[in-house]
Design a protein around this motif. Structure first.
Motif, PDB file in Angstrom:
ATOM      1  N   GLY A  54      24.336 -29.550  22.338  1.00 20.45           N
ATOM      2  CA  GLY A  54      25.619 -29.298  22.962  1.00 20.45           C
ATOM      3  C   GLY A  54      26.143 -30.397  23.863  1.00 20.45           C
ATOM      4  O   GLY A  54      27.202 -30.252  24.475  1.00 20.45           O
ATOM      5  N   VAL A  55      25.426 -31.513  23.961  1.00 22.68           N
ATOM      6  CA  VAL A  55      25.831 -32.625  24.824  1.00 22.68           C
ATOM      7  C   VAL A  55      26.153 -33.842  23.960  1.00 22.68           C
ATOM      8  O   VAL A  55      25.370 -34.202  23.072  1.00 22.68           O
ATOM      9  CB  VAL A  55      24.710 -32.982  25.830  1.00 22.68           C
ATOM     10  CG1 VAL A  55      25.107 -34.178  26.690  1.00 22.68           C
ATOM     11  CG2 VAL A  55      24.368 -31.780  26.700  1.00 22.68           C
ATOM     12  N   VAL A  56      27.295 -34.459  24.215  1.00 18.71           N
ATOM     13  CA  VAL A  56      27.660 -35.694  23.524  1.00 18.71           C
ATOM     14  C   VAL A  56      26.850 -36.829  24.151  1.00 18.71           C
ATOM     15  O   VAL A  56      27.001 -37.121  25.340  1.00 18.71           O
ATOM     16  CB  VAL A  56      29.177 -35.964  23.627  1.00 18.71           C
ATOM     17  CG1 VAL A  56      29.519 -37.336  23.059  1.00 18.71           C
ATOM     18  CG2 VAL A  56      29.961 -34.871  22.891  1.00 18.71           C
ATOM     19  N   VAL A  57      25.981 -37.443  23.335  1.00 21.41           N
ATOM     20  CA  VAL A  57      25.077 -38.474  23.848  1.00 21.41           C
ATOM     21  C   VAL A  57      25.431 -39.870  23.350  1.00 21.41           C
ATOM     22  O   VAL A  57      24.857 -40.861  23.819  1.00 21.41           O
ATOM     23  CB  VAL A  57      23.609 -38.150  23.511  1.00 21.41           C
ATOM     24  CG1 VAL A  57      23.170 -36.863  24.216  1.00 21.41           C
ATOM     25  CG2 VAL A  57      23.400 -38.040  22.001  1.00 21.41           C
ATOM     26  N   ALA A  58      26.376 -39.963  22.395  1.00 22.59           N
ATOM     27  CA  ALA A  58      26.798 -41.273  21.891  1.00 22.59           C
ATOM     28  C   ALA A  58      28.173 -41.125  21.260  1.00 22.59           C
ATOM     29  O   ALA A  58      28.572 -40.038  20.851  1.00 22.59           O
ATOM     30  CB  ALA A  58      25.799 -41.799  20.852  1.00 22.59           C
ATOM     31  N   THR A  59      28.889 -42.243  21.203  1.00 24.90           N
ATOM     32  CA  THR A  59      30.217 -42.240  20.598  1.00 24.90           C
ATOM     33  C   THR A  59      30.523 -43.608  19.996  1.00 24.90           C
ATOM     34  O   THR A  59      29.973 -44.635  20.433  1.00 24.90           O
ATOM     35  CB  THR A  59      31.301 -41.849  21.632  1.00 24.90           C
ATOM     36  OG1 THR A  59      32.556 -41.696  20.971  1.00 24.90           O
ATOM     37  CG2 THR A  59      31.436 -42.864  22.743  1.00 24.90           C
ATOM     38  N   ARG A  88      19.071 -44.527  25.686  1.00 23.89           N
ATOM     39  CA  ARG A  88      19.029 -45.764  24.903  1.00 23.89           C
ATOM     40  C   ARG A  88      17.600 -46.082  24.504  1.00 23.89           C
ATOM     41  O   ARG A  88      16.653 -45.763  25.210  1.00 23.89           O
ATOM     42  CB  ARG A  88      19.653 -46.909  25.701  1.00 23.89           C
ATOM     43  CG  ARG A  88      21.147 -46.695  25.860  1.00 23.89           C
ATOM     44  CD  ARG A  88      21.845 -47.771  26.634  1.00 23.89           C
ATOM     45  NE  ARG A  88      23.217 -47.324  26.873  1.00 23.89           N
ATOM     46  CZ  ARG A  88      23.964 -47.731  27.877  1.00 23.89           C
ATOM     47  NH1 ARG A  88      23.508 -48.624  28.728  1.00 23.89           N
ATOM     48  NH2 ARG A  88      25.187 -47.261  28.016  1.00 23.89           N
ATOM     49  N   GLY A  89      17.472 -46.725  23.351  1.00 24.29           N
ATOM     50  CA  GLY A  89      16.152 -47.097  22.856  1.00 24.29           C
ATOM     51  C   GLY A  89      15.432 -45.973  22.126  1.00 24.29           C
ATOM     52  O   GLY A  89      14.253 -46.102  21.808  1.00 24.29           O
TER      53      GLY A  89
END
Length: 147
Positions: A54-59, A88-89
Motif C-alpha cells: 500500500g505504499v508507493v516506494v518508487a516512481t 535503495r539497493g
C-alpha cells in the motif's frame, strides 16, 4: 506491484520527488496537483509507481514521443526516477525500470533515453545494469536565462 499512477498517489509521489529534488519549493497554489492531473490524462505521458504493501516506494515518468523518422516509430524519454531512500539497493529500482522500459517497448518505441545529473558511480552502474549505454549519444542541456 508495478502500475500506472492513480489520482490518489499524488502525495506519495511528491514525497519521493522531494527526495530527488529536496531544494524544490513546496507549491502552495495547487499547480503541482493540476500538472499531475494533466499528466494522468495525457496520451503518451505515463507516471508509473511501484507499490509495496500500500505504499508507493518508487516512481518513474515515461514520455512516449511521436516521431516521423525511424519508420515513424516513437521514442521514449524517462524522467524522475526515484526509489525511496530507505529502500535503495534492494532491487526495486531495477524492477520499476524494467516495467517502464517494457511500457516503452509495448508502445513501439525504438529507443528509450534518460539523463542523470548524478556524478555518483553507483547511479551510472545502476543505469548500465538496466540496459542503458552512456556511449551511444551525447546529451546537452539548455535552460532559459534568468530574467
Amino acid at each position: 506491484m508495478f502500475r500506472a499512477a492513480r489520482p490518489g498517489d499524488f502525495a506519495q509521489i511528491m514525497r519521493l520527488y522531494r527526495q530527488l529534488q529536496p531544494d524544490d519549493p513546496v507549491l502552495e497554489d495547487g499547480s503541482d496537483a493540476a500538472v499531475f492531473r494533466q499528466i494522468l490524462g495525457s496520451p503518451g505521458l505515463h507516471l508509473f509507481v511501484l507499490e509495496l504493501e500500500g505504499v508507493v516506494v518508487a516512481t518513474t515518468y515515461l514520455n512516449v514521443i511521436p516521431n516521423i523518422s525511424r519508420s515513424a516509430s516513437p521514442y521514449a524519454v524517462i524522467e524522475n526516477v526515484v526509489v525511496d531512500a530507505s529502500r535503495r539497493g534492494t532491487g526495486l529500482g531495477k524492477q520499476i525500470m524494467a516495467g517502464t522500459l517494457q511500457a516503452a517497448w509495448d508502445a513501439g518505441c525504438y529507443k528509450a533515453m534518460l539523463m542523470t545529473g548524478s556524478r555518483t558511480a553507483a547511479t551510472h552502474a545502476f543505469y548500465r545494469a538496466c540496459g542503458f549505454s552512456p556511449d551511444v549519444k551525447t546529451a546537452y542541456l539548455a535552460r532559459p536565462s534568468p530574467s
